[in-house]
Design a protein around this motif. Structure first.
Motif, PDB file in Angstrom:
ATOM      1  N   THR A 194       0.857  -1.174   0.000  1.00 15.89           N
ATOM      2  CA  THR A 194       0.000   0.000   0.000  1.00 15.89           C
ATOM      3  C   THR A 194       0.899   1.232   0.000  1.00 15.89           C
ATOM      4  O   THR A 194       1.776   1.367   0.849  1.00 15.89           O
ATOM      5  N   ALA A 195       0.682   2.119  -0.940  1.00 16.32           N
ATOM      6  CA  ALA A 195       1.608   3.228  -1.157  1.00 16.32           C
ATOM      7  C   ALA A 195       1.749   4.155   0.047  1.00 16.32           C
ATOM      8  O   ALA A 195       2.795   4.774   0.249  1.00 16.32           O
ATOM      9  N   ARG A 196       0.729   4.243   0.876  1.00 15.22           N
ATOM     10  CA  ARG A 196       0.694   5.254   1.928  1.00 15.22           C
ATOM     11  C   ARG A 196       1.847   5.146   2.918  1.00 15.22           C
ATOM     12  O   ARG A 196       2.368   6.158   3.391  1.00 15.22           O
ATOM     13  N   ASP A 240      -8.234   0.813  -2.209  1.00 18.68           N
ATOM     14  CA  ASP A 240      -7.937   1.128  -3.610  1.00 18.68           C
ATOM     15  C   ASP A 240      -7.116   0.043  -4.295  1.00 18.68           C
ATOM     16  O   ASP A 240      -7.303  -0.229  -5.480  1.00 18.68           O
ATOM     17  N   GLY A 241      -6.165  -0.549  -3.548  1.00 21.20           N
ATOM     18  CA  GLY A 241      -5.350  -1.590  -4.154  1.00 21.20           C
ATOM     19  C   GLY A 241      -6.205  -2.737  -4.651  1.00 21.20           C
ATOM     20  O   GLY A 241      -6.040  -3.216  -5.781  1.00 21.20           O
ATOM     21  N   ASP A 268      -8.136   4.982   0.806  1.00 21.35           N
ATOM     22  CA  ASP A 268      -6.725   5.387   0.938  1.00 21.35           C
ATOM     23  C   ASP A 268      -6.322   6.482  -0.028  1.00 21.35           C
ATOM     24  O   ASP A 268      -5.244   7.057   0.109  1.00 21.35           O
ATOM     25  N   GLU A 319      -5.118   6.371  -2.933  1.00 20.17           N
ATOM     26  CA  GLU A 319      -3.850   6.099  -3.613  1.00 20.17           C
ATOM     27  C   GLU A 319      -3.854   6.808  -4.963  1.00 20.17           C
ATOM     28  O   GLU A 319      -4.908   6.999  -5.576  1.00 20.17           O
TER      29      GLU A 319
END
Length: 368
Positions: A53-55, A240-241, A265, A267
């Motif tokens: 997860t990018a966050r 979102d993923g 999230d 993203e």
């Protein structure tokens, strides 16, 4: 995000929290683990759960590092480790942090139950623990996250709004929930079901292992096969993923007009899918606010200070009562408010969102 803005947002929060115990009582417990108050030369251990997860790498880590430096006159140090979705690895990382004698731990647990033993080890070593984003079990001293049931309610409500006249008890939707090891996933699901139950037919529901997009993709392929691609009117996706994996499966099945798909999230890829119309919405959660609170809690605990001025509420975990807590509000992110949320707050620039591939869609959405 400025402290003044945070204070207004935090003060305006309307959250339902357990009132057992008090911030002062829990603060006393953490004080008792400290033989003396610390100065600014503190060492903060930061354990994040995964890097898919990018966050976490893009927002949480640098934001917490920056705030700790600010609160300690550049003297504080953040020691970081990422568990890459492995609970055993995270337990080992806790042991390493204890060996390295950090003054406080911020832990976003891979598995909220599995981490309990590590939390106890830290406490026994005189190291207070801040549960970050997920409510870890064990004797934690503080907790900050978002109102996770509200996240689910926002998602469920948005899906019904997107369905419009199609929202009827016979309308078939797919529910793609998060991992069972994440306590937040159960709260998202509970919140979403409070909106969806009786309004639509949840034809298939999945708890997605490790939140992985590829697992959501496989689950969606199974749902399409079982229900029929033309009979699915909407998809509840917890983040979102997974929404990306779901949408890929729908397109691969030949679905020409995609049903509304939710997310969470905000993203970058999710925001771009919202702009292009592939994804209906996401949930924007202000990571700067959450990171700000976590850093404040950690620094205070490391210095042997109470949390009364930071945490005005408390929450019960399955193992610990009256944990001082701050829950940060969330916002439904759609095509209509991208400018007023992720762009305004500096999460993404217009250029990052509106690459050549999305330029035309951005123009249509009024993102200029």
């Amino acid at each position: 995000m400025r402290r003044a803005a945070f204070a207004v947002a935090a003060g305006a929060m309307a959250v339902s929290l357990a009132a057992c115990g008090s911030a002062e009582e829990s603060g006393d417990k953490s004080d008792s683990t400290k033989s003396a108050a610390k100065g600014d030369n503190i060492k903060v251990g930061l354990l994040l759960p995964e890097n898919q997860t990018a966050r976490y790498e893009k927002f949480d880590k640098p934001l917490i590092e920056k705030k700790v430096k600010e609160l300690t006159n550049d003297k504080g140090e953040v020691v970081y480790a990422n568990a890459k979705q492995d609970a055993t690895t995270q337990s080992q990382q806790v042991d390493t942090m204890i060996t390295n004698k950090v003054d406080v731990l911020i832990v976003d647990a891979v598995d909220s139950k599995a981490i309990a033993n590590g939390v106890k080890k830290a406490k026994d070593a005189g190291i207070p623990v801040v549960a970050y984003d997920r409510l870890a079990e064990g004797p934690i001293d503080a907790y900050t996250s978002f109102d996770n049931e509200e996240v689910g309610r926002v998602q469920g409500k948005a899906l019904l709004e997107a369905l419009g006249d199609k929202a009827k008890p016979s309308a078939k939707i797919v529910m793609m929930n998060g991992a069972v090891t994440d306590p937040n996933a159960a709260l998202f699901k509970k919140g979403a079901l409070s909106q969806l139950d009786g309004k639509v037919d949840i034809a298939k529901s999945y708890d997605t292992k490790e939140w992985k997009p590829e697992n959501a993709n496989l689950n969606m392929e199974g749902a399409i096969s079982a229900i029929g691609k033309d009979k699915i009117v909407g998809v509840y996706s917890a983040n979102d993923g997974m929404a990306g994996g779901i949408i890929t499966a729908l397109k691969a099945a030949g679905v020409s007009k995609l049903p509304p798909v939710t997310g969470q999230d905000a993203e970058l890829a999710g925001v771009q899918r919202i702009v292009s119309g592939d994804q209906f919405m996401s949930v924007y959660k202000s990571y700067p606010q959450e990171a700000d609170v976590a850093a404040q809690m950690a620094v205070a605990l490391a210095k042997g200070e109470k949390l009364d001025s930071i945490a005005k509420d408390s929450v019960d975990s399955p193992t610990t009562k009256g944990v001082p807590s701050v829950l940060v509000p969330v916002v439904s992110l759609t095509k209509d408010n991208i400018n007023d949320t992720v762009i305004k707050d500096g999460i993404y620039t217009l250029d990052e969102i509106c690459t050549a591939k999305f330029k035309s869609a951005c123009d249509k959405a009024g993102l200029k």
